[in-house]
Write a protein that holds these residues in place. Structure first.
Motif, short mmCIF file in Angstrom:
data_model
loop_
_atom_site.label_atom_id
_atom_site.label_comp_id
_atom_site.label_asym_id
_atom_site.label_seq_id
_atom_site.Cartn_x
_atom_site.Cartn_y
_atom_site.Cartn_z
N LEU A 1 -45.59 1.79 -4.59
CA LEU A 1 -45.32 2.52 -3.35
C LEU A 1 -43.83 2.79 -3.22
O LEU A 1 -43.00 1.91 -3.50
N PHE A 2 -43.51 4.00 -2.78
CA PHE A 2 -42.13 4.42 -2.55
C PHE A 2 -42.02 5.00 -1.14
O PHE A 2 -43.01 5.46 -0.56
N ALA A 3 -40.80 5.00 -0.62
CA ALA A 3 -40.51 5.62 0.67
C ALA A 3 -39.24 6.46 0.51
O ALA A 3 -38.49 6.29 -0.45
N PRO A 4 -38.99 7.37 1.44
CA PRO A 4 -37.72 8.12 1.37
C PRO A 4 -36.53 7.18 1.45
O PRO A 4 -36.58 6.14 2.13
N ILE B 1 -40.58 0.44 -2.86
CA ILE B 1 -41.07 -0.52 -1.87
C ILE B 1 -41.74 -1.71 -2.56
O ILE B 1 -41.29 -2.84 -2.45
N THR B 2 -42.82 -1.46 -3.28
CA THR B 2 -43.50 -2.56 -3.97
C THR B 2 -44.38 -2.03 -5.09
O THR B 2 -44.96 -0.94 -4.97
N GLN B 3 -44.43 -2.76 -6.17
CA GLN B 3 -45.39 -2.45 -7.23
C GLN B 3 -46.74 -3.02 -6.80
O GLN B 3 -46.84 -4.18 -6.41
N LEU B 4 -47.78 -2.20 -6.87
CA LEU B 4 -49.10 -2.62 -6.44
C LEU B 4 -49.88 -3.32 -7.54
O LEU B 4 -50.64 -4.26 -7.28
N GLY B 5 -49.72 -2.82 -8.77
CA GLY B 5 -50.47 -3.41 -9.86
C GLY B 5 -50.07 -2.81 -11.19
O GLY B 5 -49.42 -1.76 -11.24
N VAL C 1 -38.48 -2.45 8.07
CA VAL C 1 -39.74 -1.72 7.94
C VAL C 1 -40.27 -1.84 6.51
O VAL C 1 -41.45 -2.11 6.27
N ALA C 2 -39.37 -1.66 5.52
CA ALA C 2 -39.76 -1.79 4.12
C ALA C 2 -40.29 -3.19 3.85
O ALA C 2 -41.31 -3.37 3.15
N PHE D 1 -38.99 -4.56 -7.91
CA PHE D 1 -39.55 -3.27 -8.31
C PHE D 1 -38.44 -2.32 -8.75
O PHE D 1 -38.57 -1.60 -9.74
N THR D 2 -37.31 -2.35 -8.06
CA THR D 2 -36.18 -1.49 -8.43
C THR D 2 -35.66 -1.86 -9.81
O THR D 2 -35.36 -0.99 -10.64
N ARG D 3 -35.54 -3.17 -10.09
CA ARG D 3 -35.09 -3.60 -11.41
C ARG D 3 -36.06 -3.15 -12.50
O ARG D 3 -35.65 -2.72 -13.59
#
Length: 326
Positions: free
Chosen positions: A257-260, A121-125, A267-268, A303-305
């Motif tokens: 953060l990750f999601a299924p 989903i996103t890198q927080l820090g 939503v993501a 974030f995936t990369r």
């Protein structure tokens, strides 16, 4: 059935047919109920302290409870597997660290694939590490430490907060790069390592940046260098290992953060946008930087990369140093 009602239903039929059974609610209504963030470490630790202010801020923004659910065990595998099997609706999220990709190389078999079973989903820090010695150590720079360790093979050892941890991998990289004979002492976490490191019973060790910043301030450890591409703001007088000519230490740890897998893209994207807004809050920025965490808030694609690039880097190091976990 009245003629007018029948005509209305016929007009609606094409639109109804386009809605799949069990479709997720639109992002505009998300979240419509409490959101759970599963954390793979025990309550009260550094990771817990990092995510709770963010969860509270998201709760205020979303007007829904954001629950932090601590599920420690098996190097994060228990929590990760739990979230990978949750409903892909955005209501169960995972906070994870670099270990989520390191585990793929450390274990012969892992019950999840972060690239297939989870959605980044996103890198927080980001958070680097500090190379530390005891405050009473005679070594005041990395060069002096390396020279002494080379001159007395077997007399030095380095500590880490666990076999397979980033500190262990970086310890092996330093040992290999500097051609040292220094055995590894693995502890069950950073907290049990610190007394031995502060007392000099282990001569050096990599500690989390938050610990490095705190111990640098109170002088209970001497921080000789930090990992990562740049100096840490709260320790601007401490050089990076890269500055000192030690290559390979540029990668930093991160929180994300990750999601299924299968979580709807709208939503993501809403989670990314709202989390990014929280991470730009001056209060959150100050709180994270006090822990030597640099807030980011990346897109899901970025974030995936990063995950794939990090996997390649850590996989190469772990295999080079033959580090394995059962």
């Amino acid at each position: 059935m009245p003629h007018r009602t029948l005509l209305c239903l016929l007009a609606l039929a094409p639109m109804l047919a386009m809605q799949p059974a069990g479709a997720a609610p639109p992002a505009s209504s998300y979240p419509a109920k409490p959101v759970t963030i599963v954390v793979p470490y025990a309550a009260g630790g550094a990771t817990d302290a990092m995510i709770r202010p963010i969860a509270e801020a998201l709760s205020t923004q979303w007007k829904q409870p954001v629950i932090v659910d601590n599920r420690p065990g098996a190097n994060g595998i228990i929590a990760t597997q739990l979230v990978s099997k949750a409903a892909p609706d955005g209501y169960t999220l995972l906070l994870s660290l670099t270990g989520i990709v390191q585990n793929l190389s450390l274990y012969k078999k892992v019950p999840y694939d972060p690239f297939k079973d989870l959605q980044a989903i996103t890198q927080l820090g980001t958070q680097p590490m500090g190379l530390a010695v005891a405050p009473a150590s005679p070594y005041r720079d990395v060069g002096a430490l390396i020279d002494a360790a080379r001159a007395t093979p077997g007399k030095f050892s380095y500590g880490s907060f666990g076999t397979g941890s980033t500190g262990h991998i970086y310890g092996e990289l330093l040992r290999s790069t500097a051609k040292l004979e220094i055995p590894h002492v693995a502890y069950k976490g950073e907290a049990p390592m610190l007394p031995d490191l502060m007392a000099g019973r282990v001569q050096l060790g990599f500690v989390s940046a938050s610990t490095a910043a705190t111990r640098h301030r109170d002088k209970s450890l001497r921080i000789l260098a930090v990992t990562g591409p740049r100096r840490i703001g709260t320790m601007a007088d401490v050089p990076t290992l890269a500055e000192l000519g030690y290559k390979g230490f540029e990668a930093v740890g991160w929180y994300g953060l990750f999601a299924p897998a299968g979580t709807p893209k709208p939503v993501a994207e809403k989670i990314v946008a709202d989390t990014r807004a929280v991470l730009q809050s001056p209060a959150i920025v100050a709180r994270l930087r006090d822990q030597a965490i640099e807030p980011t808030g990346t897109s899901s694609d970025d974030f995936t990369r990063l995950l794939r690039a990090d996997y390649a880097k850590w996989d190469g190091l772990i295999k080079t140093f033959k580090i394995e976990l059962e």
